[in-house]
Design a protein around this motif. Structure first.
Motif, short mmCIF file in Angstrom:
data_model
loop_
_atom_site.label_atom_id
_atom_site.label_comp_id
_atom_site.label_asym_id
_atom_site.label_seq_id
_atom_site.Cartn_x
_atom_site.Cartn_y
_atom_site.Cartn_z
N ALA A 50 50.27 10.89 -19.57
CA ALA A 50 50.65 10.75 -18.20
C ALA A 50 52.18 11.14 -18.26
N ALA A 51 52.70 11.14 -17.05
CA ALA A 51 54.24 11.22 -16.87
C ALA A 51 54.99 10.40 -16.32
N LEU A 52 56.25 10.22 -16.91
CA LEU A 52 56.92 8.99 -16.60
C LEU A 52 57.40 9.18 -15.04
N ALA A 53 56.98 8.07 -14.60
CA ALA A 53 57.27 7.86 -12.99
C ALA A 53 58.93 7.43 -12.99
N GLU A 54 59.13 6.73 -13.81
CA GLU A 54 60.72 6.16 -13.86
C GLU A 54 61.44 6.55 -15.22
N GLY A 164 59.62 12.02 -15.41
CA GLY A 164 58.97 13.08 -15.26
C GLY A 164 58.59 13.84 -16.76
N THR A 165 58.98 13.05 -17.63
CA THR A 165 58.88 13.52 -18.89
C THR A 165 57.31 13.09 -19.17
N VAL A 166 56.53 13.91 -19.85
CA VAL A 166 55.19 13.78 -20.23
C VAL A 166 55.20 12.82 -21.51
N VAL A 167 54.24 11.76 -21.29
CA VAL A 167 54.00 11.02 -22.71
C VAL A 167 53.21 11.83 -23.60
N GLY A 168 53.80 11.96 -24.69
CA GLY A 168 53.39 12.53 -25.93
C GLY A 168 53.72 11.70 -27.16
N ARG A 186 52.73 8.39 -13.69
CA ARG A 186 51.45 9.17 -12.88
C ARG A 186 50.48 9.43 -13.85
N GLY A 187 49.15 9.19 -13.88
CA GLY A 187 48.25 9.50 -14.69
C GLY A 187 47.83 8.49 -15.53
N PRO A 188 47.23 8.54 -16.91
CA PRO A 188 46.94 9.96 -17.35
C PRO A 188 46.03 10.52 -16.32
N LEU A 330 51.18 15.34 -11.39
CA LEU A 330 51.83 14.46 -12.43
C LEU A 330 53.44 14.51 -11.94
N GLY A 331 53.67 14.99 -11.06
CA GLY A 331 55.06 15.00 -10.38
C GLY A 331 56.30 15.66 -11.21
N ILE A 332 55.63 16.75 -12.06
CA ILE A 332 56.74 17.33 -12.97
C ILE A 332 57.01 18.81 -12.52
N SER A 333 58.19 19.27 -12.76
CA SER A 333 58.23 20.62 -12.56
C SER A 333 58.74 21.05 -13.81
N VAL A 334 58.05 22.51 -14.04
CA VAL A 334 58.09 23.31 -15.06
C VAL A 334 58.70 24.53 -14.80
N ALA A 335 59.69 25.17 -15.28
CA ALA A 335 60.07 26.41 -14.63
C ALA A 335 59.48 27.31 -15.38
N PRO A 336 59.14 28.51 -14.87
CA PRO A 336 58.33 29.52 -15.69
C PRO A 336 59.18 30.02 -17.08
#
Ligand SMILES: Nc1nc2c(c(=O)[nH]1)N[C@H]1C(S)=C(S)[C@@H](COP(=O)(O)OP(=O)(O)OC[C@H]3O[C@@H](n4cnc5c(N)ncnc54)[C@H](O)[C@@H]3O)O[C@H]1N2
Ligand code: MOO
Length: 405
Positions: A50-54, A164-168, A186-188, A330-336
């Motif tokens: 999941a992605a942290l919403a806070e 926005g950090t993904v929970v790993g 948001r998620g998993p 997931l509300g995350i942005s990942v730059a190419p």
């Protein structure tokens, strides 16, 4: 199965054709049309992917109390020390205060007794005749005292990870250390995979005309890699897919339909979407392989990604469109990320070319321009896809890595 052209199924919900999109336009449309999932509290141990919403803030300072960093002796005052009977082990509650001139055996992680001056590591301790303990390292008081002080790693006002950090595994573990038993995330993210096609077989022994299913067992791994933590897979013949309600009833925010994206006699995805009142927001992507992708929204907001059946095209579609959809939800942005190629390649004026790639020791990426799409052998020992766009010879490409492999 789509080798026989059919004039009957070039349909989409609005009755007008949706333009083919470049990869950049697809990403823009996805971020504009697919809203992030609603944040929800999830038990920390169940939040992987999941992605942290806070921002992740601690529930407890760490360490929560002064503890020993080493196996040895807790000592009080200047030595030599008289060693008390017993030992303070990790897990023992509230050790008694140490009197000046005494020492007690202590284990790594154990609570340090009140009045402890420092912890003397076992390897720096000698017991003299008569049992008195001395410090052979001759330490200066207060320096390197081998005590982990309460709160020295973090206090309650720290941010351990940004929204926005993904929970790993690192985020989950740090959250547990910080006594965060739930996380607002948001998620998993869940995905339903539907593999279609009369010819696709999972049974022993292929009959003439059948094709071995080489995607079902592996797509969950690729999907997990790009943010879909949980995947369920179903198989449908073309007629079953056309007639049943798997797309209507799938209990997942994203449904990947494998095969049937074309305009062939057995390609029913468009008519199913039409019947369900879906809005097609991308009809083909300007890339090769995986040009024949469909992206649609059901009236309740669920996303349908139609991915081509050829296995390399399917993985390419997942790593481009499927990944963009996951990021949006997931509300995350990942730059190419771009990488240097070992040799300049030309994509020509047409669609972007997407190649299996592997990084050399000097950091540059080798690509395979001749990979076939009907199997995944071209991805063996490859760690990324390289996206080459533009008409001139390009010395760089966008690199989409496979992290899980
Ligand atoms: N007239 C045209 N025909 C085709 C075009 C085109 O532009 N014009 N594009 C070709 C390309 S490229 C692709 S990719 C496919 C996409 O077709 P569909 O999404 O409709 O997929 P299918 O026809 O169902 O399957 C294509 C191919 O992949 C095999 N397949 C499907 N599922 C699996 C699986 N789970 N495991 C292994 N292989 C699978 C399937 O048997 C077909 O051979 O359209 C081309 N045609
Ligand atoms: O899209 Mo097909 O995807 O080129 O193999």
């Amino acid at each position: 199965m789509n080798s026989v052209p059919s004039p009957t199924v070039d349909v989409n919900a609005g009755g007008h054709r949706v333009a083919e999109l470049t990869i950049a336009d697809m990403r823009r449309v996805v971020s504009e049309r697919i809203a992030p999932l609603r944040p929800q509290p999830v038990p920390t141990h169940a939040a992987m992917g999941a992605a942290l919403a806070e921002p992740l803030r601690p529930q407890s300072v760490f360490p929560p109390a002064d503890t020993s960093a080493m196996d040895g002796f807790a000592v009080s005052g200047p030595g030599p020390w008289h060693v008390l009977d017993g030992a303070v082990t990790a897990g023992s509650e509230r050790p008694r205060p140490l009197a000046d001139g005494t020492a007690t055996v202590i284990a790594t992680g154990a609570l340090v007794p009140p009045m402890t001056s420092f912890v003397l590591r076992r390897e720096n301790a000698r017991q003299l005749w008569g049992g008195r303990l001395v410090d052979v390292a001759g330490r200066r008081p207060g320096i390197g005292n081998d005590i982990r002080r309460r709160g020295e790693n973090w206090t309650l006002d720290c941010v351990l990870a940004r929204a926005g950090t993904v929970v790993g595994p690192a985020v989950m573990s740090a959250a547990l250390t910080a006594e965060r038993t739930t996380l607002t995330v948001r998620g998993p993210l869940r995905a339903q995979v539907v593999i279609t096609g009369d010819e696709i077989s999972t049974a022993d022994g292929l009959r003439p005309g059948q094709t071995r299913d080489s995607l079902g067992p592996v797509l969950p791994t690729w999907l997990r890699d790009i943010g879909y933590a949980q995947t369920a897979t179903e198989y449908r013949s073309d007629r079953e897919f056309r007639d049943d309600s798997i797309v209507a009833s799938a209990d997942a925010p994203v449904i990947f339909v494998v095969g049937g994206t074309g305009h062939g006699a057995s390609d029913h995805l468009r008519s199913v979407l039409h019947r369900l009142g879906a809005e097609i927001i991308a009809d083909r992507i300007l890339c090769r392989p995986a040009g024949s992708q469909l992206l649609a929204l059901l009236p309740d907001g669920r996303v349908i990604v139609g991915i081509p059946g050829n296995p390399l095209a399917a993985v390419t579609a997942i790593m481009t469109t499927g990944r963009a959809v996951a990021h949006s939800l997931l509300g995350i942005s990942v730059a190419p990320v771009r990488g240097r190629l070992t040799a300049a390649v030309r994509s020509g004026t047409g669609p972007a070319r997407i190649y299996p790639a592997v990084q050399r020791a000097d950091g540059a990426w080798d690509i395979d321009p001749c990979t076939r799409t009907a199997h995944l052998a071209g991805l063996i020992n490859r760690t990324a896809l390289a996206v080459v766009e533009g008409s001139g010879p390009s010395p760089t490409a966008e690199i989409i890595r496979f992290h899980a492999m």
